[in-house]
Design a protein around this motif. Structure first.
Motif, mmCIF file in Angstrom:
data_model
loop_
_atom_site.group_PDB
_atom_site.id
_atom_site.type_symbol
_atom_site.label_atom_id
_atom_site.label_comp_id
_atom_site.label_asym_id
_atom_site.label_seq_id
_atom_site.Cartn_x
_atom_site.Cartn_y
_atom_site.Cartn_z
ATOM 1 N N GLY A 121 33.442 39.049 35.427
ATOM 2 C CA GLY A 121 33.419 38.817 33.991
ATOM 3 C C GLY A 121 34.176 39.902 33.253
ATOM 4 N N PHE A 122 34.355 39.696 31.961
ATOM 5 C CA PHE A 122 35.011 40.677 31.090
ATOM 6 C C PHE A 122 33.936 41.421 30.329
ATOM 7 C CE2 PHE A 122 38.162 37.360 31.788
ATOM 8 C CZ PHE A 122 39.275 38.109 32.124
ATOM 9 N N VAL A 123 33.769 42.705 30.655
ATOM 10 C CA VAL A 123 32.707 43.516 30.049
ATOM 11 C C VAL A 123 33.290 44.843 29.565
ATOM 12 C CG1 VAL A 123 30.901 42.496 31.482
ATOM 13 C CG2 VAL A 123 32.049 44.518 32.268
ATOM 14 N N PRO A 124 32.596 45.504 28.634
ATOM 15 C CA PRO A 124 33.058 46.842 28.223
ATOM 16 C C PRO A 124 33.115 47.789 29.425
ATOM 17 C CG PRO A 124 31.405 46.002 26.695
ATOM 18 C CD PRO A 124 31.452 45.055 27.847
ATOM 19 N N ALA A 125 34.119 48.641 29.434
ATOM 20 C CA ALA A 125 34.364 49.528 30.583
ATOM 21 C C ALA A 125 33.153 50.400 30.919
ATOM 22 C CB ALA A 125 35.582 50.405 30.310
ATOM 23 N N GLU A 126 32.427 50.865 29.914
ATOM 24 C CA GLU A 126 31.290 51.748 30.181
ATOM 25 C C GLU A 126 30.107 51.016 30.815
ATOM 26 O OE1 GLU A 126 31.134 50.410 25.884
ATOM 27 O OE2 GLU A 126 32.647 51.299 27.159
ATOM 28 N N HIS A 127 30.105 49.699 30.806
ATOM 29 C CA HIS A 127 28.995 48.934 31.388
ATOM 30 C C HIS A 127 29.203 48.622 32.863
ATOM 31 C CE1 HIS A 127 27.656 47.232 27.220
ATOM 32 N NE2 HIS A 127 27.630 48.550 27.279
ATOM 33 N N ILE A 128 30.427 48.742 33.348
ATOM 34 C CA ILE A 128 30.729 48.337 34.721
ATOM 35 C C ILE A 128 29.970 49.193 35.738
ATOM 36 C CG2 ILE A 128 32.554 48.192 36.468
ATOM 37 C CD1 ILE A 128 34.439 47.301 34.221
ATOM 38 N N GLY A 129 30.096 50.493 35.651
ATOM 39 C CA GLY A 129 29.413 51.379 36.597
ATOM 40 C C GLY A 129 27.907 51.258 36.521
ATOM 41 N N ARG A 130 27.396 51.111 35.315
ATOM 42 C CA ARG A 130 25.948 50.973 35.125
ATOM 43 C C ARG A 130 25.429 49.693 35.784
ATOM 44 N NH1 ARG A 130 22.120 53.135 31.697
ATOM 45 N NH2 ARG A 130 20.454 51.721 31.078
ATOM 46 N N ALA A 131 26.158 48.594 35.621
ATOM 47 C CA ALA A 131 25.742 47.324 36.211
ATOM 48 C C ALA A 131 25.766 47.390 37.737
ATOM 49 C CB ALA A 131 26.633 46.197 35.711
ATOM 50 N N VAL A 132 26.811 47.975 38.297
ATOM 51 C CA VAL A 132 26.919 48.073 39.759
ATOM 52 C C VAL A 132 25.797 48.935 40.330
ATOM 53 C CG1 VAL A 132 28.353 48.947 41.652
ATOM 54 C CG2 VAL A 132 29.401 47.634 39.806
ATOM 55 N N SER A 133 25.526 50.067 39.711
ATOM 56 C CA SER A 133 24.463 50.942 40.232
ATOM 57 C C SER A 133 23.088 50.286 40.089
ATOM 58 C CB SER A 133 24.491 52.296 39.535
ATOM 59 O OG SER A 133 24.163 52.168 38.175
ATOM 60 N N LEU A 134 22.890 49.519 39.028
ATOM 61 C CA LEU A 134 21.629 48.813 38.828
ATOM 62 C C LEU A 134 21.423 47.763 39.923
ATOM 63 C CD1 LEU A 134 19.213 48.294 36.845
ATOM 64 C CD2 LEU A 134 20.661 46.556 35.800
ATOM 65 N N VAL A 135 22.468 47.033 40.246
ATOM 66 C CA VAL A 135 22.375 45.973 41.250
ATOM 67 C C VAL A 135 22.169 46.556 42.643
ATOM 68 C CG1 VAL A 135 23.655 44.097 42.348
ATOM 69 C CG2 VAL A 135 23.690 44.335 39.869
ATOM 70 N N ARG A 136 22.782 47.682 42.958
ATOM 71 C CA ARG A 136 22.642 48.295 44.286
ATOM 72 C C ARG A 136 21.192 48.661 44.605
ATOM 73 N NH1 ARG A 136 27.527 49.314 46.586
ATOM 74 N NH2 ARG A 136 29.272 49.715 45.176
ATOM 75 N N ARG A 137 20.383 48.923 43.585
ATOM 76 C CA ARG A 137 18.986 49.340 43.794
ATOM 77 C C ARG A 137 18.036 48.175 44.024
ATOM 78 N NH1 ARG A 137 19.313 53.339 38.838
ATOM 79 N NH2 ARG A 137 19.192 51.318 37.844
ATOM 80 N N ILE A 138 18.490 46.961 43.915
ATOM 81 C CA ILE A 138 17.610 45.794 44.039
ATOM 82 C C ILE A 138 17.379 45.472 45.514
ATOM 83 C CG2 ILE A 138 17.431 43.321 43.540
ATOM 84 C CD1 ILE A 138 19.004 43.875 40.976
ATOM 85 N N ASP A 139 16.120 45.179 45.850
ATOM 86 C CA ASP A 139 15.765 44.844 47.234
ATOM 87 C C ASP A 139 16.493 43.581 47.679
ATOM 88 O OD1 ASP A 139 14.042 46.961 47.477
ATOM 89 O OD2 ASP A 139 12.253 45.813 46.971
ATOM 90 N N GLY A 140 17.029 43.622 48.890
ATOM 91 C CA GLY A 140 17.706 42.470 49.458
ATOM 92 C C GLY A 140 19.219 42.497 49.294
ATOM 93 N N VAL A 141 19.714 43.336 48.387
ATOM 94 C CA VAL A 141 21.160 43.429 48.160
ATOM 95 C C VAL A 141 21.764 44.282 49.267
ATOM 96 C CG1 VAL A 141 22.962 44.238 46.608
ATOM 97 C CG2 VAL A 141 20.947 43.116 45.679
ATOM 98 N N LYS A 142 22.671 43.696 50.040
ATOM 99 C CA LYS A 142 23.324 44.425 51.128
ATOM 100 C C LYS A 142 24.575 45.140 50.644
ATOM 101 C CE LYS A 142 21.679 41.199 54.605
ATOM 102 N NZ LYS A 142 22.048 40.129 55.531
#
Length: 103
Positions: A72-93
């Motif tokens: 998607g097209f998101v503000p640049a400052e949100h990209i790293g935050r979203a990726v780090s948030l998703v990495r912490r979720i159980d089941g995400v390889k």
């Protein structure tokens, strides 16, 4: 061979065919993996919505065999935050980041 024996063999053949059809391949998920990925996608979307700084409606989420793809097209400052948030979720390889910074 009577009718009952033929019918039983036919049913066994159908059951075997059904089991083989549900088997996963490298390009296709099995039934259990599909359900697992659906749950992971739901967890990821819920986590993105719960974060007050992220605009979750701008982030698309797809999951295949535990690998989450964000796009998607998101503000640049949100990209790293979203990726780090998703990495912490159980089941995400793994997380594949296909988000494009919005100008």
């Amino acid at each position: 061979m009577n009718f009952a024996e033929r019918f039983i063999r036919f049913l066994c053949g159908l059951a075997l065919l059904a089991l083989v059809a549900c088997a996963p391949t490298p390009q296709r998920e099995g039934t259990g993996e599909f359900i697992d990925d659906t749950i992971i996608t739901g967890k990821v979307k819920a986590a993105l919505v719960a974060d007050p700084d992220l605009k979750a409606t701008q982030i698309n989420v797809e999951t295949f065999k535990g690998t989450v793809q964000l796009s998607g097209f998101v503000p640049a400052e949100h990209i790293g935050r979203a990726v780090s948030l998703v990495r912490r979720i159980d089941g995400v390889k793994d997380v594949k980041n296909d988000m494009v910074p919005k100008r």
